[in-house]
Design a protein around this motif. Structure first.
Motif, PDB file in Angstrom:
ATOM      1  N   VAL A 115       0.826  -1.202   0.000  1.00 11.72           N
ATOM      2  CA  VAL A 115       0.000   0.000   0.000  1.00 11.72           C
ATOM      3  C   VAL A 115       0.863   1.256   0.000  1.00 11.72           C
ATOM      4  O   VAL A 115       0.546   2.242  -0.673  1.00 11.72           O
ATOM      5  N   VAL A 116       1.967   1.239   0.750  1.00  6.69           N
ATOM      6  CA  VAL A 116       2.872   2.387   0.775  1.00  6.69           C
ATOM      7  C   VAL A 116       3.467   2.629  -0.617  1.00  6.69           C
ATOM      8  O   VAL A 116       3.509   3.768  -1.107  1.00  6.69           O
ATOM      9  N   LEU A 117       3.904   1.576  -1.269  1.00  9.12           N
ATOM     10  CA  LEU A 117       4.452   1.718  -2.617  1.00  9.12           C
ATOM     11  C   LEU A 117       3.384   2.212  -3.590  1.00  9.12           C
ATOM     12  O   LEU A 117       3.661   3.054  -4.458  1.00  9.12           O
ATOM     13  N   GLU A 118       2.162   1.713  -3.456  1.00  5.37           N
ATOM     14  CA  GLU A 118       1.067   2.161  -4.316  1.00  5.37           C
ATOM     15  C   GLU A 118       0.800   3.652  -4.137  1.00  5.37           C
ATOM     16  O   GLU A 118       0.391   4.335  -5.081  1.00  5.37           O
ATOM     17  N   SER A 119       1.027   4.169  -2.933  1.00  4.59           N
ATOM     18  CA  SER A 119       0.778   5.589  -2.690  1.00  4.59           C
ATOM     19  C   SER A 119       1.709   6.474  -3.516  1.00  4.59           C
ATOM     20  O   SER A 119       1.424   7.657  -3.719  1.00  4.59           O
ATOM     21  N   TYR A 120       2.812   5.903  -3.995  1.00  3.49           N
ATOM     22  CA  TYR A 120       3.742   6.624  -4.873  1.00  3.49           C
ATOM     23  C   TYR A 120       3.568   6.210  -6.336  1.00  3.49           C
ATOM     24  O   TYR A 120       4.395   6.540  -7.186  1.00  3.49           O
ATOM     25  N   GLY A 121       2.502   5.480  -6.613  1.00  2.00           N
ATOM     26  CA  GLY A 121       2.252   5.033  -7.978  1.00  2.00           C
ATOM     27  C   GLY A 121       3.167   3.913  -8.416  1.00  2.00           C
ATOM     28  O   GLY A 121       3.394   3.724  -9.621  1.00  2.00           O
ATOM     29  N   PHE A 167      10.480  -1.440  -9.774  1.00  2.28           N
ATOM     30  CA  PHE A 167      11.584  -0.583 -10.171  1.00  2.28           C
ATOM     31  C   PHE A 167      12.112   0.155  -8.949  1.00  2.28           C
ATOM     32  O   PHE A 167      11.380   0.375  -7.971  1.00  2.28           O
ATOM     33  N   ALA A 168      13.371   0.552  -8.995  1.00  5.49           N
ATOM     34  CA  ALA A 168      14.049   1.155  -7.845  1.00  5.49           C
ATOM     35  C   ALA A 168      13.349   2.425  -7.367  1.00  5.49           C
ATOM     36  O   ALA A 168      12.677   3.128  -8.132  1.00  5.49           O
ATOM     37  N   LEU A 169      13.540   2.732  -6.101  1.00  4.38           N
ATOM     38  CA  LEU A 169      12.919   3.902  -5.499  1.00  4.38           C
ATOM     39  C   LEU A 169      13.607   5.206  -5.897  1.00  4.38           C
ATOM     40  O   LEU A 169      12.954   6.251  -5.953  1.00  4.38           O
ATOM     41  N   ASP A 170      14.918   5.148  -6.134  1.00  6.15           N
ATOM     42  CA  ASP A 170      15.704   6.378  -6.247  1.00  6.15           C
ATOM     43  C   ASP A 170      16.385   6.580  -7.593  1.00  6.15           C
ATOM     44  O   ASP A 170      17.271   7.420  -7.731  1.00  6.15           O
ATOM     45  N   ARG A 171      15.979   5.811  -8.610  1.00  3.20           N
ATOM     46  CA  ARG A 171      16.618   5.967  -9.920  1.00  3.20           C
ATOM     47  C   ARG A 171      15.761   5.291 -10.988  1.00  3.20           C
ATOM     48  O   ARG A 171      14.907   4.467 -10.692  1.00  3.20           O
ATOM     49  N   GLU A 172      16.009   5.676 -12.230  1.00  4.32           N
ATOM     50  CA  GLU A 172      15.330   5.028 -13.344  1.00  4.32           C
ATOM     51  C   GLU A 172      16.136   3.813 -13.775  1.00  4.32           C
ATOM     52  O   GLU A 172      17.369   3.829 -13.757  1.00  4.32           O
ATOM     53  N   GLU A 173      15.449   2.754 -14.149  1.00  3.81           N
ATOM     54  CA  GLU A 173      16.118   1.540 -14.592  1.00  3.81           C
ATOM     55  C   GLU A 173      15.216   0.755 -15.538  1.00  3.81           C
ATOM     56  O   GLU A 173      13.986   0.913 -15.529  1.00  3.81           O
ATOM     57  N   LYS A 218      11.599   8.391  -0.693  1.00  4.07           N
ATOM     58  CA  LYS A 218      10.748   9.027  -1.703  1.00  4.07           C
ATOM     59  C   LYS A 218      10.495  10.500  -1.389  1.00  4.07           C
ATOM     60  O   LYS A 218      10.466  11.336  -2.292  1.00  4.07           O
ATOM     61  N   ASN A 219      10.307  10.816  -0.126  1.00  6.66           N
ATOM     62  CA  ASN A 219       9.989  12.203   0.250  1.00  6.66           C
ATOM     63  C   ASN A 219      11.211  13.016   0.637  1.00  6.66           C
ATOM     64  O   ASN A 219      11.091  14.214   0.902  1.00  6.66           O
ATOM     65  N   LYS A 220      12.370  12.330   0.703  1.00  4.15           N
ATOM     66  CA  LYS A 220      13.619  12.992   1.118  1.00  4.15           C
ATOM     67  C   LYS A 220      13.400  13.736   2.444  1.00  4.15           C
ATOM     68  O   LYS A 220      13.589  14.947   2.553  1.00  4.15           O
ATOM     69  N   ASP A 260      -9.294   6.796   0.144  1.00  9.34           N
ATOM     70  CA  ASP A 260      -7.947   6.894   0.696  1.00  9.34           C
ATOM     71  C   ASP A 260      -6.954   6.937  -0.458  1.00  9.34           C
ATOM     72  O   ASP A 260      -7.345   6.971  -1.636  1.00  9.34           O
ATOM     73  N   ILE A 261      -5.689   6.946  -0.129  1.00 10.45           N
ATOM     74  CA  ILE A 261      -4.656   7.081  -1.163  1.00 10.45           C
ATOM     75  C   ILE A 261      -4.708   5.921  -2.142  1.00 10.45           C
ATOM     76  O   ILE A 261      -4.676   6.098  -3.363  1.00 10.45           O
ATOM     77  N   SER A 262      -4.806   4.703  -1.619  1.00 15.34           N
ATOM     78  CA  SER A 262      -4.829   3.522  -2.474  1.00 15.34           C
ATOM     79  C   SER A 262      -6.054   3.524  -3.396  1.00 15.34           C
ATOM     80  O   SER A 262      -5.956   3.196  -4.580  1.00 15.34           O
ATOM     81  N   GLY A 263      -7.205   3.931  -2.864  1.00 16.64           N
ATOM     82  CA  GLY A 263      -8.404   3.993  -3.685  1.00 16.64           C
ATOM     83  C   GLY A 263      -8.286   5.011  -4.797  1.00 16.64           C
ATOM     84  O   GLY A 263      -8.725   4.769  -5.928  1.00 16.64           O
ATOM     85  N   LYS A 264      -7.679   6.152  -4.495  1.00 13.66           N
ATOM     86  CA  LYS A 264      -7.501   7.202  -5.499  1.00 13.66           C
ATOM     87  C   LYS A 264      -6.573   6.729  -6.618  1.00 13.66           C
ATOM     88  O   LYS A 264      -6.861   6.913  -7.810  1.00 13.66           O
ATOM     89  N   ILE A 265      -5.469   6.090  -6.246  1.00 14.56           N
ATOM     90  CA  ILE A 265      -4.518   5.612  -7.243  1.00 14.56           C
ATOM     91  C   ILE A 265      -5.154   4.529  -8.109  1.00 14.56           C
ATOM     92  O   ILE A 265      -4.989   4.513  -9.342  1.00 14.56           O
TER      93      ILE A 265
END
Length: 278
Positions: A14-20, A34-40, A72-74, A242-247
């Motif tokens: 659910v936490v990962l889904e909140s970031y799409g 896919f990684a949290l902090d870079r494109e791959e 994700k939020n630094k 909630d966040i998950s429902g919106k995504i």
């Protein structure tokens, strides 16, 4: 609630889904993202839904839900905890509860609902009038006896609920309920079967419409439903506020443009059932 308790109180999925972020490859217990902090091009983040942790094979870093939010939020731990406070801790429990297909279990019997505790539970959720849409299940896990409400999914798995627990026996999947009309053009989509029962309860009080019903049983099961969603001319969404429902709603809109967001009807409540029992 301390940090260690919080780490197990919200599903990492659910936490990962909140970031799409959604799985690229998935099995019963783990998935690659896919990684949290870079494109791959090749997914390197291995997520263990049972342990509620992740490991990045590209960097060697390990993550829990707090450090995922920090990345994700630094932000610092305090700010990450504030972000996590937006999730419903009472219902967003660890995916351990949905991993019982990996446990040894025995189904003792499945019958029409007659146990007083289950009838009271349905009554408390104001869906007693739809008890014919679910069953009563008695089962054993690790030598201990349990019972609950049973709702079947498309893969033969059984979503089990009672006042104290929420599990799935067997494979996790969506539940598609077709009406007697074989050519319906509308599909109503729900996250869980209590919202489906709530809709059917409301539907009985007005006029019954010829539509089909889709219960995701978890927003993570959306990928199982994509082809089904494409087939309908109209999609009515009864997802959680909630966040998950919106995504999930946004992803469904990408699949089928003819979407009506019915959660606005109960926008001041977590979900349709919460509105019904208000």
């Amino acid at each position: 609630m301390n940090c260690e308790q919080i780490k197990q109180s919200v599903s990492i999925r659910v936490v990962l889904e909140s970031y799409g972020l959604f799985p690229v490859k998935e099995n019963k217990r783990t998935a690659f993202y896919f990684a949290l902090d870079r494109e791959e091009k090749t997914a390197s983040l291995s997520v263990d839904f049972i342990k509620n942790t992740a490991f990045d094979f590209g960097t060697g870093k390990s993550y829990d839900i707090i450090s995922i939010v920090q990345t994700k939020n630094k932000c610092d731990v305090s700010t990450a905890l504030e972000y996590l406070s937006k999730f419903d801790f009472s219902n967003s429990t660890n995916d351990n509860i949905e991993a019982s297909e990996e446990l040894e279990y025995t189904i003792l019997k499945i019958v029409d609902i007659c146990h007083p505790a289950l009838l009271d539970y349905l009554k408390s959720r104001k869906v007693l009038g739809c008890k014919d849409l679910v069953k009563e299940i008695h089962y054993r896990i690790k030598g201990r006896y349990y019972f609950g409400l049973a709702f079947h999914n498309n893969s033969g798995g059984i979503e089990v609920r009672n006042k104290y627990s929420k599990i799935c026996l067997g494979p996790k999947d969506i539940s598609l309920i077709k009406s007697t009309n074989e050519h319906n053009s509308e599909l109503a989509v729900f996250e869980g079967f209590f919202d489906y029962l709530s809709y059917r309860t409301i539907e009985k009080e007005i006029s019954s419409s010829d539509i089909d019903y889709l219960v995701l049983n978890s927003t993570s099961m959306l990928f199982h439903a994509e082809e089904i969603i494409r087939e309908y001319k109209k999609i009515s969404l009864f997802l959680d506020n909630d966040i998950s429902g919106k995504i999930t709603g946004e992803k469904i809109l990408q699949i089928n443009k003819n979407v009506e967001n019915c959660s606005l009807f109960y926008q001041d409540y977590k979900d349709l059932n919460s509105w019904l029992i208000r």
